[in-house]
Each structure stands twice: as C-alpha cells, then as structure tokens.
Design a protein around this motif. Structure first.
Motif, PDB file in Angstrom:
ATOM      1  N   UNK A   1       0.826  -1.213   0.000  1.00 19.54           N
ATOM      2  CA  UNK A   1       0.000   0.000   0.000  1.00 19.54           C
ATOM      3  C   UNK A   1       0.858   1.260   0.000  1.00 19.54           C
ATOM      4  N   UNK A   2       1.910   1.260   0.803  1.00 23.28           N
ATOM      5  CA  UNK A   2       2.805   2.423   0.865  1.00 23.28           C
ATOM      6  C   UNK A   2       3.476   2.643  -0.481  1.00 23.28           C
ATOM      7  N   UNK A   3       3.926   1.568  -1.089  1.00 22.12           N
ATOM      8  CA  UNK A   3       4.577   1.662  -2.390  1.00 22.12           C
ATOM      9  C   UNK A   3       3.602   2.158  -3.464  1.00 22.12           C
ATOM     10  N   UNK A   4       2.410   1.593  -3.484  1.00 22.07           N
ATOM     11  CA  UNK A   4       1.392   2.000  -4.464  1.00 22.07           C
ATOM     12  C   UNK A   4       1.017   3.463  -4.266  1.00 22.07           C
ATOM     13  N   UNK A   5       0.839   3.870  -3.016  1.00 22.15           N
ATOM     14  CA  UNK A   5       0.488   5.258  -2.720  1.00 22.15           C
ATOM     15  C   UNK A   5       1.573   6.215  -3.192  1.00 22.15           C
ATOM     16  N   UNK A   6       2.822   5.872  -2.917  1.00 26.65           N
ATOM     17  CA  UNK A   6       3.932   6.713  -3.359  1.00 26.65           C
ATOM     18  C   UNK A   6       3.995   6.833  -4.874  1.00 26.65           C
ATOM     19  N   UNK A   7       3.768   5.729  -5.559  1.00 25.33           N
ATOM     20  CA  UNK A   7       3.775   5.757  -7.017  1.00 25.33           C
ATOM     21  C   UNK A   7       2.644   6.622  -7.564  1.00 25.33           C
TER      22      UNK A   7
ATOM     23  N   UNK B   1       1.162   9.128  -6.047  1.00 17.64           N
ATOM     24  CA  UNK B   1       1.433  10.532  -5.725  1.00 17.64           C
ATOM     25  C   UNK B   1       2.530  11.131  -6.604  1.00 17.64           C
ATOM     26  N   UNK B   2       3.428  10.281  -7.084  1.00 16.60           N
ATOM     27  CA  UNK B   2       4.491  10.802  -7.935  1.00 16.60           C
ATOM     28  C   UNK B   2       4.128  10.732  -9.425  1.00 16.60           C
TER      29      UNK B   2
ATOM     30  N   UNK C   1      -7.523  -0.465  -2.583  1.00 13.75           N
ATOM     31  CA  UNK C   1      -8.469  -0.008  -3.602  1.00 13.75           C
ATOM     32  C   UNK C   1      -8.619   1.510  -3.573  1.00 13.75           C
ATOM     33  N   UNK C   2      -8.724   2.079  -2.372  1.00 11.16           N
ATOM     34  CA  UNK C   2      -8.891   3.531  -2.259  1.00 11.16           C
ATOM     35  C   UNK C   2      -7.715   4.283  -2.872  1.00 11.16           C
ATOM     36  N   UNK C   3      -6.519   3.771  -2.677  1.00 11.38           N
ATOM     37  CA  UNK C   3      -5.336   4.426  -3.236  1.00 11.38           C
ATOM     38  C   UNK C   3      -5.402   4.439  -4.759  1.00 11.38           C
ATOM     39  N   UNK C   4      -5.708   3.290  -5.356  1.00 13.75           N
ATOM     40  CA  UNK C   4      -5.765   3.207  -6.816  1.00 13.75           C
ATOM     41  C   UNK C   4      -6.925   4.021  -7.364  1.00 13.75           C
ATOM     42  N   UNK C   5      -8.076   3.955  -6.713  1.00 14.04           N
ATOM     43  CA  UNK C   5      -9.235   4.743  -7.162  1.00 14.04           C
ATOM     44  C   UNK C   5      -8.898   6.228  -7.110  1.00 14.04           C
TER      45      UNK C   5
ATOM     46  N   UNK D   1      -5.923   7.506  -7.384  1.00 10.24           N
ATOM     47  CA  UNK D   1      -4.991   7.725  -8.490  1.00 10.24           C
ATOM     48  C   UNK D   1      -5.718   7.897  -9.816  1.00 10.24           C
ATOM     49  N   UNK D   2      -6.712   7.048 -10.062  1.00  8.73           N
ATOM     50  CA  UNK D   2      -7.520   7.181 -11.276  1.00  8.73           C
ATOM     51  C   UNK D   2      -8.221   8.531 -11.311  1.00  8.73           C
ATOM     52  N   UNK D   3      -8.822   8.912 -10.192  1.00  8.08           N
ATOM     53  CA  UNK D   3      -9.567  10.181 -10.138  1.00  8.08           C
ATOM     54  C   UNK D   3      -8.651  11.372 -10.390  1.00  8.08           C
ATOM     55  N   UNK D   4      -7.471  11.362  -9.809  1.00  7.62           N
ATOM     56  CA  UNK D   4      -6.539  12.479 -10.006  1.00  7.62           C
ATOM     57  C   UNK D   4      -6.121  12.627 -11.463  1.00  7.62           C
TER      58      UNK D   4
END
Length: 113
Positions: free
Chosen positions: A14-20, A22-23, A48-52, A54-57
């Motif tokens: 999750x931390x890795x996915x979130x960082x990716x 955000x960058x 799921x929330x992190x990826x969703x 990311x899609x929204x951004x």
C-alpha cells in the motif's frame, strides 16, 4: 526486503502504491496492484482507495468507477472514503449527475452520517 528474505505484506505494498500514485506513476502502481492479486494477496479497502484516488486524479473516472464495482465482486466492501474520493473528483470535474448518483448510493448504504 526480498534480498533479506522478508516478504512485503499488504501494508508495505500500500505504501509503495500510494507513493507511485502521488508521484504520477499510476501505471506502475496499477501493475503492482494487479500483481498483488496474482500472488494471492487480497487487496484491502485501503489498497483499492489508493488506486481509485490515483484514477480520479488523472481524470480516469470510468476506470475508477469500474474498480469501485469490481471491489465488491472481489469481496472488499467500499467504505465512506472510497465513495467520497470518487464523488469529490466527479464534482470537481462538473460530473454532477454521476456524483449525485454515488452520493445517493452512499446514503443508501448508511455510509453518510
């Protein structure tokens, strides 16, 4: 971690996915997300929330909504954060009808206080 014989858990992923996300490396984040399922790790609601998000951004609302639908099929219930993320992004892009539809669904599920 892997070289030290330590398998990363869902929280590490999750931390890795979130960082990716955000960058701005959404494609890399999605690849890791998909790899989780392939390896038998069940993504949790946070994943799921992190990826969703990311899609929204990136303005990829169809992908965000598709993943929202897929969550439940994979046995992971969306929470208030899941809906709020998509709803907020939709309102920001003047996709008011879809945002209001999701808001009604959120209320129907008892996720809005």
């Amino acid at each position: 971690m892997k070289e030290s014989g330590i398998d990363p858990d869902i929280y590490t992923h999750n931390i890795l996915i979130d960082g990716l996300c955000k960058s701005g490396r959404l494609i890399d984040a999605i690849e890791i997300f998909q790899d989780l399922s392939d390896k038998g790790y069940g993504p949790n609601v946070r994943t799921y929330n992190i990826i969703i998000n990311g899609f929204c951004k990136e303005g990829l609302f169809e992908e965000a909504l598709a993943l929202l639908s897929k969550m439940e099929g994979n046995g992971c219930l969306p929470n208030a954060v899941t809906f709020e993320t998509v709803i907020r992004a939709l309102f920001e892009k003047d996709e008011n009808d879809m945002a209001e539809k999701l808001l009604r669904e959120m209320v129907a599920r008892g996720l809005l206080n």
